[in-house]
Design a protein around this motif. Structure first.
Motif, short mmCIF file in Angstrom:
data_model
loop_
_atom_site.label_atom_id
_atom_site.label_comp_id
_atom_site.label_asym_id
_atom_site.label_seq_id
_atom_site.Cartn_x
_atom_site.Cartn_y
_atom_site.Cartn_z
N SER A 163 100.43 51.48 61.44
CA SER A 163 98.98 51.33 61.56
C SER A 163 98.47 49.92 61.30
CB SER A 163 98.28 52.27 60.57
OG SER A 163 98.77 53.59 60.67
N ILE A 164 97.40 49.56 62.01
CA ILE A 164 96.60 48.39 61.67
C ILE A 164 95.14 48.81 61.60
CG2 ILE A 164 98.15 46.62 62.55
CD1 ILE A 164 96.18 46.43 64.98
N PHE A 165 94.32 47.92 61.08
CA PHE A 165 92.93 48.23 60.81
C PHE A 165 92.02 47.17 61.43
CE2 PHE A 165 95.79 49.14 57.27
CZ PHE A 165 95.71 50.52 57.23
N VAL A 166 90.82 47.59 61.81
CA VAL A 166 89.80 46.63 62.25
C VAL A 166 88.53 46.88 61.45
CG1 VAL A 166 90.72 46.29 64.58
CG2 VAL A 166 89.06 48.12 64.17
N SER A 167 87.88 45.79 61.07
CA SER A 167 86.60 45.86 60.35
C SER A 167 85.64 44.88 61.00
CB SER A 167 86.78 45.46 58.88
OG SER A 167 87.71 46.29 58.23
N GLY A 168 84.40 45.30 61.18
CA GLY A 168 83.41 44.39 61.76
C GLY A 168 82.10 45.10 62.04
N GLY A 169 81.04 44.32 62.08
CA GLY A 169 79.72 44.90 62.26
C GLY A 169 79.26 45.00 63.69
N ASP A 170 79.98 44.43 64.63
CA ASP A 170 79.58 44.43 66.04
C ASP A 170 80.55 45.31 66.83
OD1 ASP A 170 79.69 43.38 68.91
OD2 ASP A 170 77.92 42.32 68.15
N ALA A 171 80.03 46.41 67.37
CA ALA A 171 80.89 47.38 68.07
C ALA A 171 81.57 46.77 69.29
CB ALA A 171 80.08 48.61 68.46
N GLU A 172 80.83 45.96 70.04
CA GLU A 172 81.41 45.35 71.24
C GLU A 172 82.52 44.38 70.88
OE1 GLU A 172 78.43 43.67 73.74
OE2 GLU A 172 77.44 45.58 74.15
N ALA A 173 82.31 43.61 69.80
CA ALA A 173 83.35 42.68 69.35
C ALA A 173 84.60 43.43 68.93
CB ALA A 173 82.82 41.82 68.21
N LYS A 174 84.42 44.52 68.21
CA LYS A 174 85.59 45.32 67.80
C LYS A 174 86.31 45.90 69.00
CE LYS A 174 83.61 47.89 64.56
NZ LYS A 174 83.46 48.84 63.43
N ALA A 175 85.57 46.26 70.03
CA ALA A 175 86.20 46.80 71.24
C ALA A 175 87.06 45.73 71.93
CB ALA A 175 85.14 47.32 72.19
N VAL A 176 86.56 44.50 71.97
CA VAL A 176 87.31 43.39 72.57
C VAL A 176 88.60 43.16 71.79
CG1 VAL A 176 87.32 40.89 72.94
CG2 VAL A 176 85.32 42.24 73.58
N VAL A 177 88.49 43.14 70.47
CA VAL A 177 89.65 42.89 69.62
C VAL A 177 90.65 44.04 69.70
CG1 VAL A 177 90.41 42.55 67.24
CG2 VAL A 177 88.37 41.37 68.08
N THR A 178 90.14 45.26 69.71
CA THR A 178 91.02 46.42 69.81
C THR A 178 91.80 46.41 71.12
OG1 THR A 178 89.58 47.75 68.39
CG2 THR A 178 91.09 48.94 69.83
N GLU A 179 91.13 46.06 72.21
CA GLU A 179 91.82 45.97 73.50
C GLU A 179 92.92 44.91 73.44
OE1 GLU A 179 90.89 45.16 78.26
OE2 GLU A 179 89.26 45.12 76.79
N LEU A 180 92.64 43.79 72.80
CA LEU A 180 93.64 42.72 72.71
C LEU A 180 94.85 43.17 71.90
CD1 LEU A 180 94.44 39.78 73.32
CD2 LEU A 180 93.33 39.15 71.15
N VAL A 181 94.62 43.76 70.72
CA VAL A 181 95.77 44.14 69.90
C VAL A 181 96.54 45.30 70.52
CG1 VAL A 181 94.78 43.22 67.78
CG2 VAL A 181 94.42 45.63 68.33
N ARG A 182 95.86 46.16 71.25
CA ARG A 182 96.60 47.21 71.96
C ARG A 182 97.51 46.60 73.03
NH1 ARG A 182 95.48 52.23 70.55
NH2 ARG A 182 93.44 52.80 69.67
N SER A 183 97.09 45.48 73.61
CA SER A 183 97.95 44.82 74.59
C SER A 183 99.21 44.26 73.95
CB SER A 183 97.18 43.70 75.31
OG SER A 183 96.97 42.56 74.48
N PHE A 184 99.19 44.05 72.62
CA PHE A 184 100.39 43.63 71.89
C PHE A 184 101.38 44.79 71.73
CE2 PHE A 184 97.81 40.38 69.17
CZ PHE A 184 97.59 39.60 70.30
N GLY A 185 100.87 46.01 71.90
CA GLY A 185 101.71 47.20 71.72
C GLY A 185 101.24 48.13 70.62
N TRP A 186 100.11 47.82 69.98
CA TRP A 186 99.62 48.67 68.90
C TRP A 186 99.09 49.99 69.44
CZ3 TRP A 186 100.80 48.16 64.05
CH2 TRP A 186 101.19 46.90 63.58
N LYS A 187 99.47 51.09 68.79
CA LYS A 187 99.00 52.42 69.17
C LYS A 187 98.00 52.98 68.17
CE LYS A 187 103.55 53.38 71.22
NZ LYS A 187 104.78 54.21 71.15
#
Length: 226
Positions: A163-187
């Motif tokens: 597992s990894i975690f994301v924290s942030g106050g902007d939903a769109e920013a978290k979505a961008v970051v989540t998409e990027l880390v998923r491209s690394f292979g994170w499930k």
């Protein structure tokens, strides 16, 4: 995407190399590019000089912090926690404004030796300090709870079943970051909520460091079992 990684250490190199491999346009920021490239010895942590890494990644351009930040659509803070605010000031608030900033740094204080303590905890976090100092930036905390090689290639360990975690106050920013880390292979990417939740992930570092010592390796991670 144009991605600017601030920091030339092991974490910055791992992130820059991986996003370049995935086809993004990547630059790395440093205080003095000529001085960085001129170093020939490993650092205090045994990391080889940047020039050795850069010779294998010529597609990644090395620039001063401000120039790197100005051209990036997404910024990665891969500096040491104690220098993060100073580095971001050198990058320039005007160059960061409106952009998503992935904060991977941890507030580690090595002044009393190893293991380090945290210079901020419980009621604040480094991620929140960065957000207050740069209110026009969309700060997302992630990838700060494991070592650099696993950050960018989780499949190396248990087929990415951790597992990894994301924290942030902007939903769109978290979505961008989540998409990027998923491209690394994170499930298993767990959204903890607003940026105040970064206090919890930063406070994982004391147990992480002791686990590293007990296990004799940094090649491990946390798995949240539901």
């Amino acid at each position: 995407m144009k991605i600017s990684v601030l920091g030339t250490g092991a974490v910055g190199r791992a992130l820059a190399g991986r996003v370049a491999q995935l086809g993004h346009e990547v630059v790395i920021g440093t205080r003095d590019p000529q001085a960085t490239l001129a170093r020939t010895e490993s650092d205090a942590m045994g990391t080889p000089p940047f020039s050795a890494w850069h010779s294998d990644h010529p597609e990644v351009v090395l620039l001063p912090f401000a120039d790197a930040a100005a051209g990036g659509e997404l910024i990665v803070n891969a500096t040491s926690g104690g220098s993060s605010l100073d580095v971001l000031a050198l990058a320039g608030a005007e160059n960061l404004a409106g952009k998503v900033l992935i904060d991977i740094a941890n507030p580690l204080d090595f002044s009393a030796g190893f293991p380090p303590t945290l210079f901020v905890k419980d009621t604040d976090s480094l991620g929140e300090q960065i957000q207050r100092a740069f209110p026009d930036v969309k700060v997302v905390k992630t990838l700060n709870t494991l070592n650099a090689s696993l950050m960018v290639d989780p499949v190396k360990l248990a087929g990415a079943d951790h597992s990894i975690f994301v924290s942030g106050g902007d939903a769109e920013a978290k979505a961008v970051v989540t998409e990027l880390v998923r491209s690394f292979g994170w499930k298993d990417v767990i959204d903890l909520g607003d940026l105040s939740t970064a206090r919890g992930t930063e406070m994982l570092l004391p147990i992480w460091l002791r686990l590293m010592n007990a296990l004799g390796t940094p090649a491990f991670n946390f798995k949240i079992v539901r």
